[in-house]
Design an enzyme around this catalytic site. Structure first.
Site, PDB file in Angstrom:
ATOM      1  N   ARG A 196       0.800  -1.232   0.000  1.00 16.66           N
ATOM      2  CA  ARG A 196       0.000   0.000   0.000  1.00 16.66           C
ATOM      3  C   ARG A 196       0.826   1.273   0.000  1.00 16.66           C
ATOM      4  NH1 ARG A 196      -2.320  -3.243   3.475  1.00 16.66           N
ATOM      5  NH2 ARG A 196      -3.635  -4.701   2.347  1.00 16.66           N
ATOM      6  N   THR A 213       1.963  -5.584   4.339  1.00 15.88           N
ATOM      7  CA  THR A 213       1.391  -4.988   3.127  1.00 15.88           C
ATOM      8  C   THR A 213       1.088  -3.506   3.324  1.00 15.88           C
ATOM      9  OG1 THR A 213      -0.835  -5.599   3.865  1.00 15.88           O
ATOM     10  CG2 THR A 213       0.306  -7.159   2.411  1.00 15.88           C
ATOM     11  N   GLY A 237      -1.383 -11.212   8.684  1.00 11.85           N
ATOM     12  CA  GLY A 237      -1.314 -12.653   8.954  1.00 11.85           C
ATOM     13  C   GLY A 237      -2.463 -13.139   9.819  1.00 11.85           C
ATOM     14  N   GLY A 238      -3.564 -12.393   9.834  1.00 12.67           N
ATOM     15  CA  GLY A 238      -4.720 -12.752  10.652  1.00 12.67           C
ATOM     16  C   GLY A 238      -5.297 -14.121  10.318  1.00 12.67           C
ATOM     17  N   GLU A 239      -5.006 -14.616   9.142  1.00 12.46           N
ATOM     18  CA  GLU A 239      -5.511 -15.936   8.748  1.00 12.46           C
ATOM     19  C   GLU A 239      -4.474 -17.028   8.999  1.00 12.46           C
ATOM     20  OE1 GLU A 239      -6.571 -12.992   7.121  1.00 12.46           O
ATOM     21  OE2 GLU A 239      -8.225 -13.561   8.421  1.00 12.46           O
ATOM     22  N   TRP A 261      -2.881  -4.287   9.604  1.00  8.57           N
ATOM     23  CA  TRP A 261      -2.385  -4.107   8.242  1.00  8.57           C
ATOM     24  C   TRP A 261      -3.043  -2.952   7.486  1.00  8.57           C
ATOM     25  CZ3 TRP A 261      -6.127  -5.032   4.490  1.00  8.57           C
ATOM     26  CH2 TRP A 261      -7.263  -5.744   4.919  1.00  8.57           C
ATOM     27  N   ASN A 283      -9.414  -9.020  12.664  1.00  9.19           N
ATOM     28  CA  ASN A 283     -10.265 -10.069  13.203  1.00  9.19           C
ATOM     29  C   ASN A 283      -9.510 -10.935  14.219  1.00  9.19           C
ATOM     30  OD1 ASN A 283      -8.856 -10.838  10.621  1.00  9.19           O
ATOM     31  ND2 ASN A 283      -9.430 -12.869  11.342  1.00  9.19           N
ATOM     32  N   ASP A 313     -15.394 -12.419  10.412  1.00  9.42           N
ATOM     33  CA  ASP A 313     -14.171 -11.808   9.856  1.00  9.42           C
ATOM     34  C   ASP A 313     -14.378 -10.325   9.565  1.00  9.42           C
ATOM     35  OD1 ASP A 313     -11.506 -11.616   8.896  1.00  9.42           O
ATOM     36  OD2 ASP A 313     -12.220 -11.841   6.845  1.00  9.42           O
ATOM     37  N   ARG A 367     -15.515  -2.739   8.220  1.00 11.05           N
ATOM     38  CA  ARG A 367     -15.887  -3.889   7.400  1.00 11.05           C
ATOM     39  C   ARG A 367     -17.296  -4.351   7.738  1.00 11.05           C
ATOM     40  NH1 ARG A 367     -10.787  -7.142   6.209  1.00 11.05           N
ATOM     41  NH2 ARG A 367     -11.835  -9.086   6.710  1.00 11.05           N
ATOM     42  N   ASN A 370     -13.569  -2.463   2.482  1.00  9.14           N
ATOM     43  CA  ASN A 370     -12.327  -3.068   2.905  1.00  9.14           C
ATOM     44  C   ASN A 370     -11.312  -1.942   3.102  1.00  9.14           C
ATOM     45  OD1 ASN A 370      -9.741  -4.890   2.564  1.00  9.14           O
ATOM     46  ND2 ASN A 370     -11.441  -6.303   2.853  1.00  9.14           N
TER      47      ASN A 370
END
Lengths: 601, 601
Positions: free
Chosen positions: A139, A183, A199-201, A269, A287, A329, A356, A419
């Site tokens: 970004r 990012t 890296g939330g996922e 992020w 999240n 999420d 979101r 988003n």
């Protein structure tokens, strides 16, 4: 990260003395030259344009009367194919931008666009792309004091000499082996470089870190979840925005079951804003991990939370959680726009945030007190309202997700009613102009076990347009103090580019299928459009050079919005459920990154 | 290829009956509807514009009086990063183009540029890029009878339904495991699809193949070197252009030592022209294998040769070898422009060819008789002249390359004083407009052993600008009948884009560092330029749509000219000696493929 715990207790002890300063105190702050540079409409010196994050320009050479004559002035490939989610900076005669992975950074002298003044190609960990959840985007870079600050997908932070591109220092902010990536664009405040983590996922526990601008040494790090020491709160002084009471001891730990907080998410992020008067940095946390809510009972504080932190110490002045026990999420990382609002006849320093979860939040940015919460997309159905007294959403029980149950037609989808595409606020109209998503989902949670560096998602999601229609995005003009929509333009695809407003009364933005557009700010009417090389998830900026106004945008489709196209995925539930949403996008545009710069003839 | 030898004797026998037709006979030919379509200036139906290969358009809406107002109408990413060496076709309302590897083919309805009408993504042999000598380029698709004909890097030929992109048939023209690749655009003649083969640096013995347009079945294949049966000559009737005598028996075999011819090169990766009256296809064959001349004594016929072949049978009417015993990689594949010339008071059907070796050749295209040979670049020094009587070059012995000797400052370099960038011929001015290279080399041959599928080069080459200056390219206006240069414009880098001339008196072309330019055809003066997303090695075309003239060009740097940038090579002798030549190009442009379409406001 455990090895650094002792160090953190020490740092917190140091910070405690700073925290004695009342969090509401008015202190002179900011990077003075950067702040003044960002107030010069001829330049675009910060990712969001200025500390307030309003993405508004006072330039008006290009205006509603002549924008139809706009044309492409020059172009430059980014050298990469994947999604371009950022924007250039313009400082003096120099333009800087960063590409998607492998994160090339370019400098162009606007007096010599025939040349690349310098290019920085970082030595980057090849593992990083494989643990990036949602395309290998970036970004943008930040500028301060003759330095360009760069984050790369493998979590490194670089300070480059703005004149030469030479590396002045490097910091390592995380580890892709643990699922950590970066990012976001840095924010420079005084002598600190503020960066987040993604890296939330992947079960990453998020943190915001401040590095010394001159040396690259870490100054403070504030986790979103964990012990009071880790999250840099003062239990007695940090305010819970929802209750307007101090958060008290263990405000995060007590909202998690056992050690769940260690994989607790709350990554950082998004974008960061700053109030120099209050000396507070504002940002949202992501999240909670996992996406299966039944695996992590409790409010899961401080995930999906707006934080206000002292820029010098990192200690939180206040924290407001938008989606307690987030079961959808509804990652809360979206940007904060800092402007004054008229509330009950008084001028209040406020913060506007489109979450979101589909609600616009207006908070007193001194205290985190909730002043307004309104649906900014008509489809929102997971919560009927947000209670201004408790600060908590009134969740529709029918839309609460559960392990092993496929809960249908939840709006918005996990991608959010908006988003990360940053919105614009025009101080003249006092309206927000936002690119939004008009999308819903089916969501089936399931049990998942953590394995370091592997996805830790725990839900099968399938996204689709709201009302099962063909509208997936809306560009809206919105009053955050009243929750009223002044106008809304429908788009076929998610409006995933951050609008720019100008004193020329224009809203510039791009579409996922590759149109760069100029709208009449007063009514949303289309005044100009240009078919760009690729779909647009970048954010237009504007600047003056040689007496002419230019508008520049990075084109290059991808990101989570277009993850199917970016990664060649085909199943609707792939790409965290987003692939089916934009399956037809491949009929409209191709991958490919290009900077496109417009001006009048 | 040995397994098919028996078949070839059979085919030759069949051909022999056709060959009874005198090769000079005037027969009605061509793909009638294609020929008429290619004569409609509103369309651009063949890769080189028409059968004559003149890349000239009668359109004049954009002209010297208004071209300075040109602007970008629309753009489209190719979806690939590497060099774009081709051009779009426009047939009716449809525009078609092919990207570099992995060879995406796109159709765009010009009434609906917001959409991709169809995209073809071939299933492609992943080995192919590793055996492509000079970037993974492609030079475009062909059209005929509602079909789009496509070659892919892995040597496949596809016929697609022009309306839907559906595959109608597929042919396999070679095998990447043997070092064979395909980069050329097909030529359609009547019911035949003519395609060539690349791989001259891998010991590939070149051939031209005709496939049935309707079925994809092979009709004929003519090797460049080998037995009379393989090379489809009639020893008694096929004329040697140099001597104007029949070539006689074993005209190729007797010019090779032993079995050297089996690795003899003469690949066929350039452009193809066609004379419907003579029913002859014209094209050039490439360098002999290896680059070490001492390993292959003899003339090495018919490498570096212009062939004229009967379109129905493939049998050669004549063959003219330009560089016997090529010791410099003066690959002869460059295109032929078919126009009439005034020679000694008579109108003669001629063929003009700018060879890699730096000489312009004007031949009587009925017989291959040499009418003029002139240096088109002033640096040329490997041969002092070409003897019009013998048809052979007068080689400077000091510039003859030898095994294990580093012969210095040979001009032009192996890349040629012109490479494949196709030139334009304006029938009004009777001049050729060519993008040329102004480059020299040091060349050290060495012994090399053949291994199937591995490079078979046998020379270390180092290229540099002629006169050790900073001019590597020239765009010239040139009279091929007299050898006179009317004007010449210097470029920093090789002028590696094929010029387009129009009745608007403009020369359009692109530069390696990314400028798309319009020159005044009468004097070469720069009238307009635009900084494209990437360097240009593609060839502009023009068409009318909705009453407006458009000019379209594929931008995307790469090819042999920019092999260092394309493949990330850094040593000067890498990339077959070309890397050092354009080392500074990375300071000017980036990789990235984009179609850019221009028009007037």
């Amino acid at each position: 990260m455990k090895g650094t715990r002792g160090l953190w207790f020490f740092i917190l002890a140091v910070c405690a003395s700073f925290a004695m300063t009342p969090p509401f105190a008015f202190a002179q702050g900011g990077n003075a030259s950067l702040e003044s540079t960002s107030q010069d409409p001829n330049q675009w010196a910060m990712p969001l344009g200025n500390y307030s994050g309003n993405r508004h320009s006072k330039l008006n050479q290009i205006n509603t009367g002549n924008v139809s004559k706009l044309q492409v002035a020059w172009t430059m490939s980014t050298g990469t194919l994947r999604g371009q989610e950022g924007q250039p900076l313009v400082v003096g005669d120099m333009l800087y931008f960063e590409s998607s992975y492998p994160n090339y950074v370019y400098a162009v002298d606007l007096n010599h666009i025939e040349k690349i003044a310098w290019k920085f190609a970082p030595d980057i960990d090849k593992l990083a792309p494989s643990v990036a959840c949602c395309d290998v985007v970036n970004r943008g870079v930040a500028y301060a004091n003759g330095k360009i600050l760069v984050t790369t997908l493998d979590t490194k932070v670089y300070a480059l000499d703005a004149k030469t591109g030479k590396v002045l220092w490097t910091a390592v902010n995380g580890d892709p082996k643990l699922g950590q990536t970066t990012t976001d664009a840095p924010l420079i405040v005084k002598d600190k470089v503020i960066v987040g983590i993604s890296g939330g996922e992947y079960g990453v526990r998020g943190y915001l870190t401040a590095y010394d601008l001159n040396t690259g040494k870490q100054v403070w790090r504030a986790y979103s979840v964990g012990s009071d020491a880790d999250i840099l709160v003062d239990p007695a002084k940090t305010i819970d925005g929802a209750t307007q009471q101090p958060v008290g001891a263990n405000s995060s730990l007590k909202t998690w079951q056992g050690d769940d907080w260690k994989l607790g998410g709350g990554t950082t992020w998004g974008w960061y804003s700053y109030d120099p008067q209050l000396n507070l940095i504002y940002y949202g946390s992501g999240n909670p991990g996992t996406w299966n809510p039944d695996q992590r009972p409790g409010d899961n504080k401080w995930s999906t939370t707006i934080f206000a932190r002292n820029a010098d110490t990192g200690v939180a002045a206040w924290a407001y959680q938008m989606t307690p026990h987030d079961a959808w999420d509804y990652d809360g990382i979206n940007e904060m726009v800092l402007e004054d609002s008229q509330i009950g006849g008084s001028t209040v320093p406020t913060l506007a945030h489109f979450d979101r979860n589909g609600y616009s939040y207006l908070l007193d940015r001194r205290s985190g007190k909730l002043l307004n919460a309104s649906k900014f997309d008509p489809s929102v159905n997971w919560a009927n309202s947000v209670d201004l007294k408790t600060g908590r959403p009134n969740v529709d029980p029918a839309k609460m997700t559960k392990s092993d149950v496929n809960v249908k037609n939840i709006c918005p989808a996990a991608m959010g009613a908006k988003n990360m595409q940053p919105m614009s606020y025009d101080p003249r109209t006092k309206l927000i102009y936002a690119g939004t998503n008009h999308i819903c989902m089916d969501y089936q949670a399931f049990s998942v076990k953590y394995k370091s560096g592997f996805p830790y998602v725990g839900a099968i999601v399938n996204m689709f347009p709201a009302d099962n229609g063909d509208v997936r995005g809306r560009v809206i003009a919105f009053d955050a103090t009243t929750g009223q929509t002044k106008w809304a333009n429908n788009d076929t695809f998610q409006a995933y580019s951050g609008p720019l407003t100008t004193d020329g009364n224009i809203v510039f933005y791009g579409t996922l299928d590759g149109w760069f557009r100029a709208l009449d700010e007063s009514n949303g009417k289309l005044l100009y459009q240009f078919k760009a090389p690729s779909g647009i998830i970048g954010n237009p900026i504007t600047y003056m050079h040689g007496g002419k106004q230019y508008v520049a945008v990075l084109t290059g489709v991808g990101g989570w919005a277009a993850i199917g196209l970016a990664e060649g995925l085909t199943k609707g539930t792939e790409g965290l459920g987003a692939v089916g949403l934009t399956r037809s996008l491949a009929d409209y545009t191709n991958l490919g990154g290009t900077l496109v710069v417009f001006t009048l003839p």
